[in-house]
Motif scaffolding. Sequence first.
Motif, PDB file in Angstrom:
ATOM      1  N   SER A  12     107.481   4.172  16.672  1.00  0.00           N
ATOM      2  CA  SER A  12     108.057   4.049  18.001  1.00  0.00           C
ATOM      3  C   SER A  12     108.171   5.417  18.678  1.00  0.00           C
ATOM      4  N   LEU A  13     108.587   6.418  17.885  1.00  0.00           N
ATOM      5  CA  LEU A  13     108.716   7.763  18.425  1.00  0.00           C
ATOM      6  C   LEU A  13     107.373   8.318  18.858  1.00  0.00           C
ATOM      7  N   VAL A  14     106.345   8.072  18.028  1.00  0.00           N
ATOM      8  CA  VAL A  14     104.999   8.548  18.366  1.00  0.00           C
ATOM      9  C   VAL A  14     104.523   7.904  19.656  1.00  0.00           C
ATOM     10  N   ALA A  15     104.735   6.580  19.779  1.00  0.00           N
ATOM     11  CA  ALA A  15     104.326   5.876  20.996  1.00  0.00           C
ATOM     12  C   ALA A  15     105.066   6.429  22.204  1.00  0.00           C
ATOM     13  N   GLY A  16     106.352   6.674  22.012  1.00  0.00           N
ATOM     14  CA  GLY A  16     107.140   7.225  23.107  1.00  0.00           C
ATOM     15  C   GLY A  16     106.657   8.596  23.513  1.00  0.00           C
ATOM     16  N   ARG A  17     106.307   9.409  22.522  1.00  0.00           N
ATOM     17  CA  ARG A  17     105.809  10.747  22.814  1.00  0.00           C
ATOM     18  C   ARG A  17     104.496  10.688  23.574  1.00  0.00           C
ATOM     19  N   LYS A  18     103.644   9.707  23.230  1.00  0.00           N
ATOM     20  CA  LYS A  18     102.371   9.558  23.948  1.00  0.00           C
ATOM     21  C   LYS A  18     102.615   9.218  25.406  1.00  0.00           C
ATOM     22  N   ASN A  19     103.614   8.336  25.646  1.00  0.00           N
ATOM     23  CA  ASN A  19     103.925   7.970  27.030  1.00  0.00           C
ATOM     24  C   ASN A  19     104.448   9.174  27.806  1.00  0.00           C
ATOM     25  N   VAL A  20     105.330   9.952  27.147  1.00  0.00           N
ATOM     26  CA  VAL A  20     105.860  11.144  27.792  1.00  0.00           C
ATOM     27  C   VAL A  20     104.742  12.140  28.065  1.00  0.00           C
ATOM     28  N   PHE A  21     103.836  12.298  27.094  1.00  0.00           N
ATOM     29  CA  PHE A  21     102.711  13.212  27.251  1.00  0.00           C
ATOM     30  C   PHE A  21     101.878  12.835  28.463  1.00  0.00           C
ATOM     31  N   SER A  22     101.608  11.516  28.617  1.00  0.00           N
ATOM     32  CA  SER A  22     100.820  11.051  29.760  1.00  0.00           C
ATOM     33  C   SER A  22     101.514  11.368  31.071  1.00  0.00           C
ATOM     34  N   ALA A  23     102.824  11.180  31.089  1.00  0.00           N
ATOM     35  CA  ALA A  23     103.579  11.460  32.311  1.00  0.00           C
ATOM     36  C   ALA A  23     103.561  12.954  32.633  1.00  0.00           C
ATOM     37  N   LEU A  24     103.680  13.788  31.582  1.00  0.00           N
ATOM     38  CA  LEU A  24     103.696  15.220  31.806  1.00  0.00           C
ATOM     39  C   LEU A  24     102.347  15.742  32.279  1.00  0.00           C
ATOM     40  N   GLN A  25     101.276  15.011  31.885  1.00  0.00           N
ATOM     41  CA  GLN A  25      99.961  15.406  32.364  1.00  0.00           C
ATOM     42  C   GLN A  25      99.885  15.314  33.885  1.00  0.00           C
ATOM     43  N   LEU A  26     100.577  14.316  34.439  1.00  0.00           N
ATOM     44  CA  LEU A  26     100.487  14.065  35.867  1.00  0.00           C
ATOM     45  C   LEU A  26     101.425  14.940  36.675  1.00  0.00           C
ATOM     46  N   SER A 298     100.446  28.205  19.925  1.00  0.00           N
ATOM     47  CA  SER A 298     100.559  28.854  18.616  1.00  0.00           C
ATOM     48  C   SER A 298     101.714  28.306  17.783  1.00  0.00           C
ATOM     49  N   GLY A 299     102.752  27.800  18.439  1.00  0.00           N
ATOM     50  CA  GLY A 299     103.938  27.332  17.706  1.00  0.00           C
ATOM     51  C   GLY A 299     103.724  25.940  17.128  1.00  0.00           C
ATOM     52  N   GLU A 300     103.922  25.807  15.824  1.00  0.00           N
ATOM     53  CA  GLU A 300     103.599  24.557  15.136  1.00  0.00           C
ATOM     54  C   GLU A 300     104.395  23.369  15.660  1.00  0.00           C
ATOM     55  N   PHE A 301     105.624  23.600  16.105  1.00  0.00           N
ATOM     56  CA  PHE A 301     106.485  22.497  16.511  1.00  0.00           C
ATOM     57  C   PHE A 301     106.672  22.405  18.030  1.00  0.00           C
ATOM     58  N   ASN A 302     105.902  23.163  18.780  1.00  0.00           N
ATOM     59  CA  ASN A 302     106.134  23.201  20.223  1.00  0.00           C
ATOM     60  C   ASN A 302     105.838  21.872  20.922  1.00  0.00           C
ATOM     61  N   ASN A 303     105.036  21.012  20.314  1.00  0.00           N
ATOM     62  CA  ASN A 303     104.765  19.712  20.936  1.00  0.00           C
ATOM     63  C   ASN A 303     106.003  18.813  20.968  1.00  0.00           C
ATOM     64  N   LEU A 304     107.038  19.199  20.230  1.00  0.00           N
ATOM     65  CA  LEU A 304     108.284  18.416  20.269  1.00  0.00           C
ATOM     66  C   LEU A 304     108.956  18.492  21.637  1.00  0.00           C
ATOM     67  N   ILE A 305     108.430  19.310  22.531  1.00  0.00           N
ATOM     68  CA  ILE A 305     108.968  19.382  23.883  1.00  0.00           C
ATOM     69  C   ILE A 305     108.888  18.036  24.592  1.00  0.00           C
ATOM     70  N   SER A 306     107.988  17.163  24.130  1.00  0.00           N
ATOM     71  CA  SER A 306     107.819  15.865  24.783  1.00  0.00           C
ATOM     72  C   SER A 306     108.758  14.787  24.237  1.00  0.00           C
ATOM     73  N   VAL A 307     109.561  15.136  23.242  1.00  0.00           N
ATOM     74  CA  VAL A 307     110.511  14.159  22.689  1.00  0.00           C
ATOM     75  C   VAL A 307     111.697  14.014  23.652  1.00  0.00           C
ATOM     76  N   THR A 308     112.083  12.782  23.949  1.00  0.00           N
ATOM     77  CA  THR A 308     113.171  12.526  24.898  1.00  0.00           C
ATOM     78  C   THR A 308     114.532  12.671  24.209  1.00  0.00           C
ATOM     79  N   PRO A 309     115.634  12.812  24.983  1.00  0.00           N
ATOM     80  CA  PRO A 309     116.963  12.905  24.377  1.00  0.00           C
ATOM     81  C   PRO A 309     117.294  11.706  23.492  1.00  0.00           C
ATOM     82  N   ASP A 310     116.916  10.498  23.904  1.00  0.00           N
ATOM     83  CA  ASP A 310     117.192   9.313  23.076  1.00  0.00           C
ATOM     84  C   ASP A 310     116.410   9.373  21.768  1.00  0.00           C
ATOM     85  N   GLN A 311     115.181   9.844  21.841  1.00  0.00           N
ATOM     86  CA  GLN A 311     114.378   9.967  20.619  1.00  0.00           C
ATOM     87  C   GLN A 311     114.958  11.029  19.691  1.00  0.00           C
TER      88      GLN A 311
END
Length: 325
Positions: A12-26, A298-311
């Motif tokens: 569920s978290l991965v799916a949510g992150r994908k949705n957030v990623f898509s939104a951030l692209q726009l 370069s930062g291994e965990f920087n993609n966590l920026i797309s995780v929402t507060p609820d996640q």
Amino acid sequence: MAAALFRGRAASLVAGRKNVFSALQLTRPQSNFFAPVEDVMLPSGSFNNKVAFITGGGTGLGRAMTTTLSQLGAQCVIASRKLDVLQQTAEEIGKETGNKVHAVQCDVRDPQAVSKCVDQIEALAGLPDVIINNAAGNFISPSERLSPNGWKTITDIVLNGTAFVTLELGKRLIQKQKGASFLAITTIYAESGSGFVVPSASAKAGVEALYKSLAAEWGRYGQRFNIIQPGPIKTKGAFSRLDPTGAFEKSMKHRIPTGRLGTKGEIANLAAYMSSDFATWMSGAVIRLDGGEYVFISGEFNNLISVTPDQWKAMEAMIRNTKGS
């Protein structure tokens, strides 16, 4: 049961992150905080009585840097293989700034052509005070599909071309006991390496080693050498070969913390400063201008920026309930 629940939550978290990623692209709202200012930064007349030589000066970043230096008073000489493009650019910039811009045809891959080009520069304006090695070539390709000719084409322009121009001018400057500022335009992946642009990455890394080495060796002759590593800046020539479908540009902003691409004017202002008398204590420097892209990827965990507060709440609960090491 617990393992299944964990996997379900993770999916569920991965799916949510994908949705957030898509939104951030726009939309990257933080770009509102980082609007570019492209007005000329240095005081008027900062390059009066100076001669600037810019390779690849007819288009893209080269044209932008030439325009800025000309606006600041420099007599500019631009070079590339396409004389018609150069002449048009020289005429347009000259009309805009009121300062003479010379166009000299030169294939930087050919040391004899470079020597003749420098002869022309001396005859037109004298040996330059500012040299910007901007001429480049690049294309995307899986390395297993890369031909020897493809490798040679890029390395000849980028590494050999920069070396031929730098050494030819440097030796003449030493002979005439004249100081100068040399600047090379590379890329952030000269430092990290990058798949799919291996000839460019290798050649740009070589250029950086060349300039750092000469900064150490030729400072005694009044010459200084610096490097700019630009992040992604949209120019027609580069993007037509590196992003032919336009898909890469759409996702690129997600990994740039400032939320936007760079502009030609920003690079031109930095290049002018680094080449000016305001920066005479700068030599051997590598300046990265990329909106934070390099540190983000370069930062291994920087993609966590797309995780929402609820996640984050859900993950924190899972982490607290984890037992053992």
